[in-house]
Design an enzyme around this catalytic site. Structure first.
Site, PDB file in Angstrom:
ATOM      1  N   GLY A 112      50.487  36.658  41.817  1.00  0.00           N
ATOM      2  CA  GLY A 112      51.742  37.301  42.208  1.00  0.00           C
ATOM      3  C   GLY A 112      51.816  37.622  43.673  1.00  0.00           C
ATOM      4  O   GLY A 112      52.518  36.967  44.453  1.00  0.00           O
ATOM      5  N   GLN A 125      54.635  35.620  40.840  1.00  0.00           N
ATOM      6  CA  GLN A 125      54.718  35.898  39.409  1.00  0.00           C
ATOM      7  C   GLN A 125      55.963  36.672  39.003  1.00  0.00           C
ATOM      8  O   GLN A 125      56.524  36.432  37.930  1.00  0.00           O
ATOM      9  CB  GLN A 125      53.474  36.682  38.993  1.00  0.00           C
ATOM     10  CG  GLN A 125      53.328  36.904  37.505  1.00  0.00           C
ATOM     11  CD  GLN A 125      52.039  37.633  37.174  1.00  0.00           C
ATOM     12  OE1 GLN A 125      51.471  38.319  38.022  1.00  0.00           O
ATOM     13  NE2 GLN A 125      51.559  37.471  35.967  1.00  0.00           N
ATOM     14  N   CYS A 127      44.606  38.919  45.031  1.00  0.00           N
ATOM     15  CA  CYS A 127      45.077  40.238  44.606  1.00  0.00           C
ATOM     16  C   CYS A 127      44.249  40.582  43.371  1.00  0.00           C
ATOM     17  O   CYS A 127      43.032  40.533  43.426  1.00  0.00           O
ATOM     18  CB  CYS A 127      46.582  40.240  44.360  1.00  0.00           C
ATOM     19  SG  CYS A 127      47.215  38.810  43.470  1.00  0.00           S
ATOM     20  N   ASP A 141      51.260  46.390  42.587  1.00  0.00           N
ATOM     21  CA  ASP A 141      51.170  45.289  41.633  1.00  0.00           C
ATOM     22  C   ASP A 141      52.552  44.972  41.070  1.00  0.00           C
ATOM     23  O   ASP A 141      53.328  45.873  40.748  1.00  0.00           O
ATOM     24  CB  ASP A 141      50.214  45.677  40.503  1.00  0.00           C
ATOM     25  CG  ASP A 141      49.755  44.490  39.691  1.00  0.00           C
ATOM     26  OD1 ASP A 141      49.993  43.346  40.121  1.00  0.00           O
ATOM     27  OD2 ASP A 141      49.145  44.702  38.635  1.00  0.00           O
TER      28      ASP A 141
END
Length: 479
Positions: free
Chosen positions: A379, A430, A374, A340
């Protein structure tokens, strides 16, 4: 896609002591120079310069291909200049092309008949192509552009707060009942660019998903657009909505690309919304008939395969919709190696390309959108879309025309593409490392396409270049 991926498996190493023909050497990097730059709000900041070096300055040993080692960056406060293509000696005598395509000087005999070594060395070589300007920007300039993208998004949000018209392009979703359906309070689709569930009048048609269309930034007329649906990782209460959207919006066989694990760092990133094993009983969708229209379906996992040494889990799902004669096939591709707010590690680049290849290969057609998600759906999802879309421009060779067209030589198609993504869904690509990653991969792909290395396009003086120490790929870049 296979041809692109294979380029990352073997990269010819540069010689540690002798630069290739036509490349000039320079002095060691100058670490003392500095230059500051104003950020979008007037603050002065120093930003590092992007360079992918090919030699180790400490021991003068040849380094591995940039995609077989870590990228490292040490902050340097001078901007890297655009490299100038090396010029090669031009022979005085006229060149004649022989039947075996060798270029010779003043003769028409085969190249093998030329015995004079000195004459061979004078054979005119094809000039190296000029790398597109947007791939030669310094890291500080790339970061500055990322800040510009963020400011452009802030202005859109400010406009949407001031303009309450529902027809405004960047109108916000305001219905309070949608909040419970969102995974993150600050990530919602634009009100006028969202997928709408096909439900009876009077029922909430909301799902946190955005249709995405990306047209070629260089040749939009001759290339078909890339079509996606960017979706948040489903919550426990939105599973039925997701499968209803898939049935309504996609043709069979359809593709879902999942770029997150269900849990990361002890937190739920995505509720497990699909049957994971072939032993599981079929999942029932619409059992409670939430929308009162009798929509019911059963989902069964019929096959599982692992690809790329376990980096990708490929599930074949079968959807039987009540009242329909034909079942629907959905290929669910779970990619397990993308943190992430980060980017794939260097050793996983090949598996990342394999994911792209599989997602295209298993899709019904180019105009059938692929669902990409995601956790927030912005992102990692945005990075996947932007990179896949722009890789086509490298592979087709269209980016090389930017340096020929004087009116477009300074065009930055990465910035243009990410901006187009954000106009369709907030915060796409992002994180700053994700934005930088797109340039790095495209630069490497361009070099490999033309059979070049970083040393081949090394600029002068060498003191302007960076040394190696920081790794944007493997650093834990969470924010």
């Amino acid at each position: 896609m296979e041809s692109i991926s294979s380029r990352f498996r073997r990269t010819k190493k540069a010689s540690p002591t002798t630069p290739p023909s036509g490349v000039l050497s320079g002095s060691p990097p100058d670490k003392s120079s500095s230059e500051s730059k104003l950020d979008p709000v007037g603050r002065r900041e120093s930003l590092p310069t992007l360079t992918i070096p090919t030699t180790n300055a400490r021991n003068d040993l040849p380094s591995k291909s940039p995609f077989r080692q870590r990228f490292h960056f040490r902050h340097s406060h001078k901007r890297a200049r655009s490299p100038t293509p090396a010029t090669l000696p031009v022979p005085a005598s006229p060149a004649v092309a022989s039947q075996d395509s060798a270029v010779e000087l003043g003769r028409s005999t085969p190249a093998s008949a030329i015995e004079d070594k000195g004459e061979k060395e004078m054979i005119k070589e094809t000039p190296k192509p000029r790398i597109p300007a947007f791939l030669t920007q310094s890291q500080q300039d790339i970061e500055a552009k990322f800040h510009e993208l963020n400011w452009a998004e802030r202005f859109r949000l400010q406009e949407s707060a001031n303009n309450t018209s529902p027809s405004f392009k960047f109108a916000r979703v305001t219905a309070p009942e949608t909040k419970i359906l969102d995974r993150y309070a600050n990530i919602q689709p634009w009100a006028n660019n969202r997928v709408r569930l096909q439900v009876p009048d009077g029922h909430l048609d909301y799902i946190n998903a955005s249709p995405i269309t990306l047209r070629s930034p260089l040749d939009p007329q001759s290339k078909p657009p890339h079509r996606y649906i960017a979706m948040q990782g489903p919550k426990s209460g939105t599973i039925d909505h997701v499968w209803r959207m898939v049935v309504e919006q996609l043709k069979s066989p359809a593709v879902i690309v999942m770029l997150t694990e269900t849990h990361e760092g002890g937190m739920e990133k995505c509720f497990p919304y699909f049957p994971r094993t072939i032993e599981e009983e079929p999942w029932v969708i619409g059992e409670e008939d939430e929308f009162g229209d009798g929509f019911h379906a059963e989902i069964k996992c019929v096959d599982i395969e692992e690809h790329a040494d376990g980096a990708i889990e490929v599930r074949k799902l079968n959807i039987n919709v009540e009242g329909r004669e034909d079942d629907m096939t959905v290929w669910h591709l779970l990619y397990r190696r993308w943190p992430d707010f980060g980017v794939p590690a260097l050793e996983d680049i090949d598996s990342f390309f394999e994911l792209m290849r599989l997602s295209k290969e298993k899709n019904a057609s180019e105009d059938n959108p692929r669902v990409i998600h995601c956790s927030a759906g912005v992102g990692r999802s945005g990075t996947f879309m932007a990179l896949e879309h722009l890789m086509r421009e490298i592979d087709s060779g269209d980016v090389d025309r930017l340096e020929i067209d004087a009116n477009r030589g300074g065009e930055d198609i990465v910035y243009k593409t990410v901006d187009a993504l954000r106009e369709q869904r907030k915060q796409m690509v992002q994180a700053e490392p994700q934005y930088l990653f797109i340039y790095q991969v495209l630069r490497k792909l361009w070099l490999d396409k033309h059979g070049l290395t970083e040393q081949d396009i090394r600029e002068e003086p060498a003191a302007k270049r960076l040394e190696v120490d920081f790794d944007p790929f493997l650093d834990d870049q969470r924010s």
